[in-house]
Enzyme design. Structure first.
Site, mmCIF file in Angstrom:
data_model
loop_
_atom_site.group_PDB
_atom_site.id
_atom_site.type_symbol
_atom_site.label_atom_id
_atom_site.label_comp_id
_atom_site.label_asym_id
_atom_site.label_seq_id
_atom_site.Cartn_x
_atom_site.Cartn_y
_atom_site.Cartn_z
ATOM 1 N N TYR A 2 36.450 45.238 24.302
ATOM 2 C CA TYR A 2 36.055 45.598 22.886
ATOM 3 C C TYR A 2 37.008 46.980 22.732
ATOM 4 C CZ TYR A 2 32.721 47.746 19.490
ATOM 5 O OH TYR A 2 32.295 48.358 18.552
ATOM 6 N N ARG A 46 29.939 61.920 23.817
ATOM 7 C CA ARG A 46 30.387 61.580 22.469
ATOM 8 C C ARG A 46 29.893 62.158 21.486
ATOM 9 N NH1 ARG A 46 29.520 55.361 21.945
ATOM 10 N NH2 ARG A 46 31.323 54.938 23.355
HETATM 11 P P1 NAD Z 1 26.312 43.285 14.829
HETATM 12 O O1 NAD Z 1 26.637 42.459 16.402
HETATM 13 O O2 NAD Z 1 25.036 43.380 14.452
HETATM 14 O O3 NAD Z 1 27.383 42.785 13.851
HETATM 15 C C1 NAD Z 1 28.517 42.092 13.958
HETATM 16 C C2 NAD Z 1 28.479 40.826 13.093
HETATM 17 O O4 NAD Z 1 29.863 39.940 13.189
HETATM 18 C C3 NAD Z 1 27.550 39.707 13.618
HETATM 19 O O5 NAD Z 1 26.738 39.235 12.396
HETATM 20 C C4 NAD Z 1 28.048 38.709 14.181
HETATM 21 O O6 NAD Z 1 27.551 37.306 14.260
HETATM 22 C C5 NAD Z 1 29.579 38.711 13.587
HETATM 23 N N1 NAD Z 1 30.532 38.187 14.179
HETATM 24 C C6 NAD Z 1 30.848 38.225 15.597
HETATM 25 N N2 NAD Z 1 32.041 37.684 16.083
HETATM 26 C C7 NAD Z 1 32.412 36.806 14.702
HETATM 27 C C8 NAD Z 1 33.374 36.149 14.263
HETATM 28 N N3 NAD Z 1 34.256 35.646 15.493
HETATM 29 N N4 NAD Z 1 33.458 35.609 13.129
HETATM 30 C C9 NAD Z 1 32.553 35.996 12.155
HETATM 31 N N5 NAD Z 1 31.571 36.763 12.495
HETATM 32 C C10 NAD Z 1 31.409 37.203 13.663
HETATM 33 O O7 NAD Z 1 26.864 44.587 15.225
HETATM 34 P P2 NAD Z 1 26.902 46.103 14.145
HETATM 35 O O8 NAD Z 1 26.274 47.138 14.925
HETATM 36 O O9 NAD Z 1 26.411 45.525 12.775
HETATM 37 O O10 NAD Z 1 28.537 46.360 14.056
HETATM 38 C C11 NAD Z 1 29.309 46.024 12.985
HETATM 39 C C12 NAD Z 1 30.636 46.425 13.356
HETATM 40 O O11 NAD Z 1 30.806 47.702 13.164
HETATM 41 C C13 NAD Z 1 31.493 45.685 14.532
HETATM 42 O O12 NAD Z 1 32.756 45.736 14.042
HETATM 43 C C14 NAD Z 1 31.059 47.016 15.269
HETATM 44 O O13 NAD Z 1 32.306 46.708 16.281
HETATM 45 C C15 NAD Z 1 31.306 48.086 14.663
HETATM 46 N N6 NAD Z 1 30.868 49.450 15.216
HETATM 47 C C16 NAD Z 1 29.303 49.433 15.184
HETATM 48 C C17 NAD Z 1 28.695 50.563 15.992
HETATM 49 C C18 NAD Z 1 27.369 50.736 15.825
HETATM 50 O O14 NAD Z 1 26.923 51.684 16.466
HETATM 51 N N7 NAD Z 1 26.434 49.781 15.325
HETATM 52 C C19 NAD Z 1 29.606 51.479 16.311
HETATM 53 C C20 NAD Z 1 30.990 51.425 16.271
HETATM 54 C C21 NAD Z 1 31.558 50.397 15.694
HETATM 55 N N1 UDP Z 2 21.365 53.234 27.936
HETATM 56 C C1 UDP Z 2 20.710 53.435 28.740
HETATM 57 N N2 UDP Z 2 19.473 52.538 28.665
HETATM 58 C C2 UDP Z 2 19.545 51.114 28.066
HETATM 59 C C3 UDP Z 2 20.672 51.079 27.315
HETATM 60 C C4 UDP Z 2 21.751 51.913 27.265
HETATM 61 O O1 UDP Z 2 20.256 54.688 29.484
HETATM 62 O O2 UDP Z 2 18.538 50.506 28.153
HETATM 63 C C5 UDP Z 2 22.676 54.056 27.841
HETATM 64 C C6 UDP Z 2 24.146 53.798 28.099
HETATM 65 O O3 UDP Z 2 24.221 53.545 29.642
HETATM 66 C C7 UDP Z 2 24.851 54.630 27.495
HETATM 67 C C8 UDP Z 2 24.268 54.895 26.362
HETATM 68 O O4 UDP Z 2 22.869 54.524 26.485
HETATM 69 O O5 UDP Z 2 25.138 55.756 28.185
HETATM 70 C C9 UDP Z 2 24.395 54.224 24.871
HETATM 71 O O6 UDP Z 2 24.519 52.977 25.055
HETATM 72 P P1 UDP Z 2 24.797 51.611 24.264
HETATM 73 O O7 UDP Z 2 24.897 50.535 24.878
HETATM 74 O O8 UDP Z 2 23.675 51.903 23.267
HETATM 75 O O9 UDP Z 2 26.030 51.944 23.611
HETATM 76 P P2 UDP Z 2 27.384 52.697 23.888
HETATM 77 O O10 UDP Z 2 27.526 54.273 23.074
HETATM 78 O O11 UDP Z 2 27.666 52.833 25.449
HETATM 79 O O12 UDP Z 2 28.589 51.666 23.530
#
Ligand code: NAD
Ligand code: UDP
Length: 312
Positions: free
Chosen positions: A144, A276
């Site tokens: 990732y 973070r």
């Molecule tokens: P999510 O898993 O709900 O959404 C990801 C979507 O991408 C899903 O609908 C999945 O089916 C689709 N997907 C995965 N692989 C694919 C592929 N090969 N082709 C087409 N579709 C595909 O996650 P989210 O939280 O909504 O995250 C959305 C974006 O934001 C991601 O790129 C993620 O890395 C980024 N992001 C999210 C967070 C967060 O905290 N939610 C933090 C940092 C970055």
């Molecule tokens: N975490 C936890 N219990 C859970 C799931 C996550 O203590 O059931 C902790 C995890 O180890 C991390 C933080 O919560 O320190 C955030 O985890 P998450 O998977 O939501 O996202 P990350 O920021 O690590 O990608």
């Protein structure tokens, strides 16, 4: 009316983004392979003639016409992105190449959903965009982290080489309705555990920190970044700068859900970042953006969502 492509549009953040873009009278093409996304997330949008849903995997080329692209396709929860790590890297890297190729041909603006994970286990706190990060390139999170880092490289090379109009957002932990109950991320895990009266699983001592942004605030940041001038390429941190320990989060959720669940401790996953917190000065200055939703209120709304979902 703009034609806007949202990859990963049936996911948690993507579905909120599609909703917002439709509300602003755009045409939205939502592309998703439904790995972690769900049709139900966008079911309410299907009746809108300006909305189109297409099953497609972004690791394969896509030929459509579009004015703007939001590239969100990629599983975001450690549990899901580590399930098939090779596919995760392919999604980030081949997905970026395909979407950048599409942006180049159509001259579309393109937004990349990058992540605070590009900072790895950060040695600089809070994280500023100029920090290059501390990522283990061969660990279980690398598919990732390095996939997203390589995607950023591709975005900036397309910008320099082809003058592609790019926007790169580094998203910090975001939460809200439509997270999957079995998503594995901390907010959904704790809320589901609290509502079901199960033990709350804190990994490690729970003194690691995260900063949680409510999804509506994040979407506002996305839209502002896309609307900014082409000189504003990012990378730009988008997240809530209020930092909490994971133990504090567990206690808050137990209280908000009026739960009798107990906190238990489980082993800390390998390479789990210690702390973070985004420095959002750039977003504040350039976009006049900052999160508005307090954590307690955002969590209360998310608890309400999961209560309804689990009762259904
Ligand atoms: P999510 O898993 O709900 O959404 C990801 C979507 O991408 C899903 O609908 C999945 O089916 C689709 N997907 C995965 N692989 C694919 C592929 N090969 N082709 C087409 N579709 C595909 O996650 P989210 O939280 O909504 O995250 C959305 C974006 O934001 C991601 O790129 C993620 O890395 C980024 N992001 C999210 C967070 C967060 O905290 N939610 C933090 C940092 C970055
Ligand atoms: N975490 C936890 N219990 C859970 C799931 C996550 O203590 O059931 C902790 C995890 O180890 C991390 C933080 O919560 O320190 C955030 O985890 P998450 O998977 O939501 O996202 P990350 O920021 O690590 O990608």
């Amino acid at each position: 009316m703009k034609r806007i492509l949202v990859t990963g549009g049936a996911g948690f953040i993507g579905s909120h983004l599609c909703e917002r873009l439709l509300a602003e009278k755009n045409e939205v093409l939502c592309v998703d392979n439904f790995f972690t996304g769900r049709r139900t997330n966008v079911a309410a949008l299907l009746a809108n003639p300006a909305f189109e849903l297409m099953r497609h995997d972004v690791t394969f080329p896509l030929y459509v016409e579009t004015d703007e692209i939001y590239n969100l396709a990629c599983p975001a929860s450690p549990v899901h992105y580590q399930f098939d790590p090779v596919q995760t890297t392919k999604t980030s890297v081949h997905g970026a190449i395909n979407m950048l190729g599409l942006a180049k041909r159509t001259r579309a603006k393109i937004f990349q959903a990058s992540t605070s994970e590009v900072y790895g286990d950060p040695a600089v706190h809070p994280q500023v965009e100029s920090y290059w990060g501390n990522v283990n390139p061969i660990g279980p999170r690398a598919c990732y982290d390095e996939g997203k880092r390589c995607a950023e490289t591709l975005f900036f090379d397309y910008f320099r080489q082809h003058r592609t109009r790019i926007r790169v957002a580094r998203i910090f932990n975001t939460y809200g309705p439509r997270m999957l109950p079995n998503d594995g991320r901390v907010v959904s895990n704790f809320i589901v555990q609290a509502l079901q009266g199960h033990d709350i699983t804190v990994y490690g001592k729970g003194d690691q920190t995260r900063s949680f942004c409510y999804v509506d605030d994040l979407i506002e940041g996305f839209v502002r970044l896309m609307a900014a001038t082409d000189a504003v390429t990012g990378p730009m941190n988008l997240g809530n700068p209020v930092e909490n320990t994971i133990l504090e989060l567990a206690e808050k959720i137990i209280k908000l859900a009026k739960s009798s669940s107990k906190i238990i401790h489980k082993p800390l996953p390998q390479d789990d970042p210690t702390r973070r917190k985004p420095d959002i000065s750039q977003a504040r200055d350039t976009l006049k953006w900052e999160p508005k939703m307090a954590l307690d209120e955002g969590l209360a709304r998310t608890v309400h969502y999961f209560r309804g979902l689990l009762a259904a």
